[in-house]
Write a protein that holds these residues in place. Sequence first.
Motif, mmCIF file in Angstrom:
data_model
loop_
_atom_site.group_PDB
_atom_site.id
_atom_site.type_symbol
_atom_site.label_atom_id
_atom_site.label_comp_id
_atom_site.label_asym_id
_atom_site.label_seq_id
_atom_site.Cartn_x
_atom_site.Cartn_y
_atom_site.Cartn_z
ATOM 1 N N CYS A 20 15.690 14.129 -22.050
ATOM 2 C CA CYS A 20 15.924 14.856 -21.492
ATOM 3 C C CYS A 20 17.167 15.216 -20.731
ATOM 4 N N THR A 21 18.136 16.340 -21.284
ATOM 5 C CA THR A 21 18.839 16.938 -20.664
ATOM 6 C C THR A 21 19.468 16.533 -19.372
ATOM 7 N N TYR A 22 18.578 16.858 -18.177
ATOM 8 C CA TYR A 22 18.746 16.181 -16.649
ATOM 9 C C TYR A 22 18.376 15.315 -16.712
ATOM 10 N N CYS A 23 18.629 14.392 -17.620
ATOM 11 C CA CYS A 23 17.739 12.904 -16.856
ATOM 12 C C CYS A 23 19.300 12.116 -17.198
ATOM 13 N N SER A 24 19.331 10.647 -17.082
ATOM 14 C CA SER A 24 20.636 9.768 -16.892
ATOM 15 C C SER A 24 19.999 9.389 -17.955
ATOM 16 N N ALA A 25 18.664 9.043 -18.975
ATOM 17 C CA ALA A 25 17.985 8.467 -20.184
ATOM 18 C C ALA A 25 19.268 8.610 -21.204
ATOM 19 N N PRO A 26 19.471 9.456 -21.550
ATOM 20 C CA PRO A 26 19.929 9.268 -22.423
ATOM 21 C C PRO A 26 21.619 8.386 -22.066
ATOM 22 N N ALA A 27 22.791 8.524 -21.241
ATOM 23 C CA ALA A 27 23.752 8.212 -21.072
ATOM 24 C C ALA A 27 23.741 6.521 -21.073
ATOM 25 N N PHE A 85 0.799 -1.533 0.088
ATOM 26 C CA PHE A 85 -0.156 0.214 0.084
ATOM 27 C C PHE A 85 0.892 0.776 -0.468
ATOM 28 N N ARG A 86 0.534 2.249 -0.918
ATOM 29 C CA ARG A 86 1.067 3.476 -0.997
ATOM 30 C C ARG A 86 0.673 4.893 -1.310
ATOM 31 N N PRO A 87 0.987 5.803 -0.079
ATOM 32 C CA PRO A 87 0.345 7.135 -0.620
ATOM 33 C C PRO A 87 0.193 7.533 -1.817
ATOM 34 N N MET A 88 -0.741 8.287 -2.271
ATOM 35 C CA MET A 88 -0.729 8.691 -4.076
ATOM 36 C C MET A 88 -1.922 9.858 -3.077
ATOM 37 N N ALA A 89 -1.410 10.614 -3.599
ATOM 38 C CA ALA A 89 -2.718 11.561 -3.875
ATOM 39 C C ALA A 89 -3.935 11.948 -2.744
ATOM 40 N N GLY A 90 -2.999 11.767 -2.324
ATOM 41 C CA GLY A 90 -4.160 11.950 -0.908
ATOM 42 C C GLY A 90 -5.245 10.969 0.023
ATOM 43 N N GLN A 91 -5.208 9.538 -1.126
ATOM 44 C CA GLN A 91 -5.636 8.145 -0.675
ATOM 45 C C GLN A 91 -4.343 7.561 -0.631
ATOM 46 N N ILE A 92 -4.762 6.196 -0.033
ATOM 47 C CA ILE A 92 -3.745 4.879 -0.044
ATOM 48 C C ILE A 92 -4.153 3.935 -1.152
ATOM 49 N N HIS A 93 -2.981 3.712 -1.527
ATOM 50 C CA HIS A 93 -3.909 2.670 -3.000
ATOM 51 C C HIS A 93 -2.728 1.080 -2.700
ATOM 52 N N ARG A 94 -3.279 -0.357 -3.358
ATOM 53 C CA ARG A 94 -2.565 -0.794 -3.235
ATOM 54 C C ARG A 94 -1.496 -0.975 -4.252
ATOM 55 N N MET A 95 -0.728 -0.799 -4.222
ATOM 56 C CA MET A 95 0.227 -0.945 -5.544
ATOM 57 C C MET A 95 1.665 -0.827 -5.017
ATOM 58 N N LEU A 96 2.971 -1.196 -6.346
ATOM 59 C CA LEU A 96 4.189 -1.541 -6.033
ATOM 60 C C LEU A 96 4.816 -0.758 -7.346
ATOM 61 N N PRO A 97 5.670 -0.217 -7.430
ATOM 62 C CA PRO A 97 6.541 0.041 -8.956
ATOM 63 C C PRO A 97 6.626 -1.121 -9.178
ATOM 64 N N ILE A 98 6.155 -0.940 -10.433
ATOM 65 C CA ILE A 98 6.555 -1.984 -12.097
ATOM 66 C C ILE A 98 7.159 -1.116 -12.758
ATOM 67 N N GLU A 99 7.991 -1.580 -13.564
ATOM 68 C CA GLU A 99 8.535 -1.233 -14.864
ATOM 69 C C GLU A 99 8.655 -2.111 -16.115
ATOM 70 N N PHE A 100 7.549 -1.810 -17.209
ATOM 71 C CA PHE A 100 7.147 -2.014 -18.154
ATOM 72 C C PHE A 100 7.895 -1.673 -19.047
ATOM 73 N N SER A 101 8.746 -1.387 -19.017
ATOM 74 C CA SER A 101 9.579 -0.578 -20.614
ATOM 75 C C SER A 101 11.042 -0.592 -20.239
ATOM 76 N N ARG A 102 12.174 -0.874 -21.262
ATOM 77 C CA ARG A 102 13.452 0.060 -20.730
ATOM 78 C C ARG A 102 13.539 0.851 -21.241
ATOM 79 N N GLY A 103 14.706 1.903 -20.436
ATOM 80 C CA GLY A 103 15.190 2.609 -21.192
ATOM 81 C C GLY A 103 13.676 4.587 -21.477
#
Length: 164
Positions: free
Chosen positions: A143-150, A120-138
């Motif tokens: 964006c120059t401030y981000c590590s993605a181009p590197a 469970f994680r807080p988001m937008a003032g509410q508690i939601h059942r969720m986990l961080p999951i990545e669906f893609s690479r890259g």
Amino acid sequence: FRPDLIGLSTVEPTFLFGIKCLETIRDLGIPAIVGGVHTIFSPDDVIRYDAVDMVCIGEGEECVVELCRRMQKGEDYSTVGNIWVKKSDGTIARNPKTTVQDMSTLPVLDFSIFQPERIFRPMAGQIHRMLPIEFSRGCVYKCTYCSAPAFDQTFKHSVLIDAA
């Protein structure tokens, strides 16, 4: 609870805090592996810390599984690709980066391993059942401030980018 391995993934702003956390448990004698963005771009800096036994220099899905399998069997793990290992003689086994696995070949995540209160994680003032999951690479953006181009440059010969 006594794990056989401690894993730490950090970005540059959280790196020193992560090292302090590892230092507080160093006396337990549990090997520590560090990965994440900061480690991928600065492995020589990361592995010099006494609290760090290994660094993951690329994606960790396959190499960490191989590392754990070898540790469980009591086998030498100093040759696992994508991982640098401090050896007992003071040298560092600097294994090369391996090919990045296509995300569509990875197994479906087993959420039953998590305690219910951990998903469970807080988001937008509410508690939601969720986990961080990545669906893609890259990322398709540069964006120059981000590590993605590197990342694109670092892994351009071995990455299958599945950017959505």
